[in-house]
Design a protein around this motif. Structure first.
Motif, PDB file in Angstrom:
ATOM      1  N   PHE A  24      -0.058  31.131 -12.593  1.00 51.11           N
ATOM      2  CA  PHE A  24       1.175  31.854 -12.886  1.00 51.11           C
ATOM      3  C   PHE A  24       0.888  33.348 -13.013  1.00 51.11           C
ATOM      4  O   PHE A  24      -0.176  33.765 -13.481  1.00 51.11           O
ATOM      5  CB  PHE A  24       1.808  31.345 -14.189  1.00 51.11           C
ATOM      6  CG  PHE A  24       2.469  30.006 -14.063  1.00 51.11           C
ATOM      7  CD1 PHE A  24       3.700  29.891 -13.435  1.00 51.11           C
ATOM      8  CD2 PHE A  24       1.874  28.866 -14.586  1.00 51.11           C
ATOM      9  CE1 PHE A  24       4.317  28.655 -13.312  1.00 51.11           C
ATOM     10  CE2 PHE A  24       2.475  27.629 -14.461  1.00 51.11           C
ATOM     11  CZ  PHE A  24       3.703  27.522 -13.825  1.00 51.11           C
ATOM     12  N   ASP A  25       1.854  34.143 -12.600  1.00 47.75           N
ATOM     13  CA  ASP A  25       1.775  35.587 -12.828  1.00 47.75           C
ATOM     14  C   ASP A  25       2.206  35.930 -14.248  1.00 47.75           C
ATOM     15  O   ASP A  25       1.679  36.859 -14.870  1.00 47.75           O
ATOM     16  CB  ASP A  25       2.680  36.339 -11.847  1.00 47.75           C
ATOM     17  CG  ASP A  25       2.228  36.167 -10.409  1.00 47.75           C
ATOM     18  OD1 ASP A  25       1.018  36.284 -10.158  1.00 47.75           O
ATOM     19  OD2 ASP A  25       3.085  35.908  -9.543  1.00 47.75           O
TER      20      ASP A  25
ATOM     21  N   ASP B  73      -2.683  42.236 -13.395  1.00 47.92           N
ATOM     22  CA  ASP B  73      -2.016  42.987 -12.331  1.00 47.92           C
ATOM     23  C   ASP B  73      -0.535  43.206 -12.620  1.00 47.92           C
ATOM     24  O   ASP B  73       0.042  44.223 -12.209  1.00 47.92           O
ATOM     25  CB  ASP B  73      -2.166  42.255 -10.993  1.00 47.92           C
ATOM     26  CG  ASP B  73      -3.568  42.350 -10.432  1.00 47.92           C
ATOM     27  OD1 ASP B  73      -4.344  43.181 -10.945  1.00 47.92           O
ATOM     28  OD2 ASP B  73      -3.892  41.597  -9.497  1.00 47.92           O
ATOM     29  N   VAL B  74       0.087  42.268 -13.315  1.00 50.58           N
ATOM     30  CA  VAL B  74       1.517  42.381 -13.593  1.00 50.58           C
ATOM     31  C   VAL B  74       1.793  43.565 -14.501  1.00 50.58           C
ATOM     32  O   VAL B  74       2.636  44.421 -14.208  1.00 50.58           O
ATOM     33  CB  VAL B  74       2.055  41.077 -14.219  1.00 50.58           C
ATOM     34  CG1 VAL B  74       3.532  41.242 -14.597  1.00 50.58           C
ATOM     35  CG2 VAL B  74       1.887  39.908 -13.261  1.00 50.58           C
ATOM     36  N   VAL B  75       1.088  43.645 -15.635  1.00 48.18           N
ATOM     37  CA  VAL B  75       1.380  44.705 -16.607  1.00 48.18           C
ATOM     38  C   VAL B  75       0.988  46.080 -16.091  1.00 48.18           C
ATOM     39  O   VAL B  75       1.496  47.100 -16.575  1.00 48.18           O
ATOM     40  CB  VAL B  75       0.692  44.434 -17.959  1.00 48.18           C
ATOM     41  CG1 VAL B  75       1.130  43.079 -18.521  1.00 48.18           C
ATOM     42  CG2 VAL B  75      -0.830  44.484 -17.853  1.00 48.18           C
ATOM     43  N   LYS B  76       0.085  46.109 -15.109  1.00 48.21           N
ATOM     44  CA  LYS B  76      -0.317  47.402 -14.549  1.00 48.21           C
ATOM     45  C   LYS B  76       0.628  47.877 -13.444  1.00 48.21           C
ATOM     46  O   LYS B  76       0.498  49.011 -12.980  1.00 48.21           O
ATOM     47  CB  LYS B  76      -1.748  47.321 -13.998  1.00 48.21           C
ATOM     48  CG  LYS B  76      -2.809  46.975 -15.038  1.00 48.21           C
ATOM     49  CD  LYS B  76      -2.887  47.998 -16.163  1.00 48.21           C
ATOM     50  CE  LYS B  76      -4.014  47.659 -17.139  1.00 48.21           C
ATOM     51  NZ  LYS B  76      -4.094  48.620 -18.247  1.00 48.21           N
ATOM     52  N   ASN B  77       1.568  47.030 -13.050  1.00 49.15           N
ATOM     53  CA  ASN B  77       2.436  47.375 -11.929  1.00 49.15           C
ATOM     54  C   ASN B  77       3.921  47.302 -12.253  1.00 49.15           C
ATOM     55  O   ASN B  77       4.758  47.324 -11.334  1.00 49.15           O
ATOM     56  CB  ASN B  77       2.135  46.459 -10.735  1.00 49.15           C
ATOM     57  CG  ASN B  77       0.829  46.803 -10.061  1.00 49.15           C
ATOM     58  OD1 ASN B  77       0.739  47.751  -9.291  1.00 49.15           O
ATOM     59  ND2 ASN B  77      -0.221  46.038 -10.369  1.00 49.15           N
TER      60      ASN B  77
ATOM     61  N   LEU C 137      11.752  42.368 -14.259  1.00 50.99           N
ATOM     62  CA  LEU C 137      10.968  43.478 -13.726  1.00 50.99           C
ATOM     63  C   LEU C 137       9.787  42.968 -12.900  1.00 50.99           C
ATOM     64  O   LEU C 137       9.475  43.515 -11.833  1.00 50.99           O
ATOM     65  CB  LEU C 137      10.449  44.357 -14.869  1.00 50.99           C
ATOM     66  CG  LEU C 137      11.489  45.128 -15.675  1.00 50.99           C
ATOM     67  CD1 LEU C 137      10.833  45.783 -16.887  1.00 50.99           C
ATOM     68  CD2 LEU C 137      12.180  46.178 -14.822  1.00 50.99           C
ATOM     69  N   ALA C 138       9.131  41.921 -13.410  1.00 47.29           N
ATOM     70  CA  ALA C 138       7.978  41.350 -12.698  1.00 47.29           C
ATOM     71  C   ALA C 138       8.416  40.765 -11.355  1.00 47.29           C
ATOM     72  O   ALA C 138       7.750  40.949 -10.336  1.00 47.29           O
ATOM     73  CB  ALA C 138       7.311  40.282 -13.550  1.00 47.29           C
TER      74      ALA C 138
ATOM     75  N   GLY D 131       7.430  41.837  -7.235  1.00 41.59           N
ATOM     76  CA  GLY D 131       6.765  40.909  -6.329  1.00 41.59           C
ATOM     77  C   GLY D 131       5.959  39.825  -7.012  1.00 41.59           C
ATOM     78  O   GLY D 131       5.306  39.020  -6.341  1.00 41.59           O
ATOM     79  N   PHE D 132       6.001  39.762  -8.334  1.00 43.49           N
ATOM     80  CA  PHE D 132       5.287  38.717  -9.081  1.00 43.49           C
ATOM     81  C   PHE D 132       6.298  37.629  -9.438  1.00 43.49           C
ATOM     82  O   PHE D 132       6.912  37.654 -10.507  1.00 43.49           O
ATOM     83  CB  PHE D 132       4.647  39.303 -10.344  1.00 43.49           C
ATOM     84  CG  PHE D 132       3.662  40.400 -10.067  1.00 43.49           C
ATOM     85  CD1 PHE D 132       2.379  40.098  -9.649  1.00 43.49           C
ATOM     86  CD2 PHE D 132       4.018  41.733 -10.217  1.00 43.49           C
ATOM     87  CE1 PHE D 132       1.456  41.108  -9.390  1.00 43.49           C
ATOM     88  CE2 PHE D 132       3.110  42.747  -9.966  1.00 43.49           C
ATOM     89  CZ  PHE D 132       1.828  42.438  -9.544  1.00 43.49           C
ATOM     90  N   ASP D 133       6.480  36.691  -8.529  1.00 42.47           N
ATOM     91  CA  ASP D 133       7.569  35.734  -8.687  1.00 42.47           C
ATOM     92  C   ASP D 133       7.136  34.349  -9.152  1.00 42.47           C
ATOM     93  O   ASP D 133       7.960  33.446  -9.251  1.00 42.47           O
ATOM     94  CB  ASP D 133       8.357  35.617  -7.385  1.00 42.47           C
ATOM     95  CG  ASP D 133       7.482  35.274  -6.194  1.00 42.47           C
ATOM     96  OD1 ASP D 133       6.267  35.068  -6.388  1.00 42.47           O
ATOM     97  OD2 ASP D 133       8.019  35.222  -5.066  1.00 42.47           O
TER      98      ASP D 133
END
Length: 317
Positions: free
Chosen positions: A114-115, A163-167, A181-182, A186-188
């Motif tokens: 999971f993202d 990667d999620v929190v950095k983007n 927001l995620a 693109g973090f689906d």
């Protein structure tokens, strides 16, 4: 580093030692390398003093101190910026989120891929005045965001791939919509886990009923930015063109009617005596304003305003 735990807080001096000790026990029992990042959001009590003492006893404790109160979203933004763990866990400082959930949240990110995994406090210890608006809010958020599998968007206990929190950019009061927001970034692959909700042990809630109204306004803002944020001219220009065209056609019709009357030798009533004349003029003005709003919005989107510029007084690394 395995895990970063980001804890935004405001006036929680009583709960911090117990929360830190609880997180430490969980991390040691599971052999995780970790850090705890306490973000002190302008507390007026001794919360920062407590954080400084905890950091002296535990090198894994880090801190950020704002000069004034900004809100939860800025706290998360700065915590995310500082986080180094492969998995980032967020939780509230009031002990209503259980650190015992951390190992399973970590596993879901690392092993199930999971993202983002959001907690769901299926059984809550809140009054009906809070739970009923929360249900309505979450139903609306699911509809607008397209993230249909989440029951509790606003749960503070969440896990993220680094990667999620950095983007993603969490600003204003958008912490309620981090899954949205995620997804937009693109973090689906977003999951959910039923988590334990505990009754508040110290102090009182820092959130009033106004947060639900603000939440709906933020949702509409995010929906608009998602769909038209890059090209505001597409919505304002379109609306402006339609309204202007309606006004132009109506005014043209009145003008032609007046010319026909003059050709037939009848002067008729003054155009200013017709309500439709003023409606047509108003439509022309509104259409022009909508169009200009879209044009100005397009110009503004080409700039990069510093929305996340917060005054940090002290840090503990």
């Amino acid at each position: 580093m395995d895990i970063s735990v980001v804890v935004p807080l405001f006036n929680e001096e009583e709960s911090l030692p117990e929360l830190q000790a609880w997180i430490h026990r969980v991390m040691e029992a599971n052999h995780f390398s970790y850090e705890i990042i306490f973000v002190n959001d302008g507390s007026t009590d001794n919360s920062w003093g407590v954080i400084e003492e905890l950091s002296k006893k535990n090198n894994n404790v880090k801190g950020i101190k704002f000069r004034r109160n900004y809100g939860k979203s800025p706290g998360l933004f700065c915590g995310f910026k500082k986080a180094q763990g492969d998995v980032v866990i967020t939780m509230d400082a009031d002990l209503q989120d259980s650190p015992d959930e951390i190992p399973e949240l970590y596993r879901m990110i690392k092993e199930e891929g999971f993202d983002l995994v959001s907690g769901w406090k299926q059984k809550r210890y809140d009054p009906l005045t809070k739970t009923i608006p929360t249900k309505l809010f979450n139903a609306t958020a699911r509809k607008f965001s397209g993230v249909h599998n989440l029951h509790d968007f606003n749960c503070g206990l969440k896990a993220y791939r680094k990667d999620v929190v950095k983007n993603i950019e969490v600003y204003g009061e958008m912490h309620r919509y981090i899954p949205y927001l995620a997804k937009n970034a693109g973090f689906d692959k977003i999951g959910e886990k039923i988590v334990q909700h505990q009754a508040r042990k110290y102090g009182k809630s820092k959130f009033g009923i106004n947060r639900f109204f603000n939440g709906y306004l933020d949702l509409l803002t995010l929906w608009f930015l998602t769909n038209f944020g890059k090209k505001p001219m597409h919505v304002f220009g379109f609306l402006g063109s339609i309204v202007f065209l309606i006004g132009f056609i109506a005014l043209g019709y009145l003008g032609i009617e007046k010319v026909i009357n003059l050709c037939n030798g009848t002067y008729g009533d003054l155009l200013a005596n017709h309500a439709s004349f003023y409606i047509a003029i108003t439509a022309l003005i509104l259409g022009s304003q909508f169009f200009l709003a879209g044009f100005i919005g397009d110009l503004l989107t080409r700039q990069n305003p510093q929305r996340n510029d917060y005054q940090i007084e002290k840090t503990i690394d």
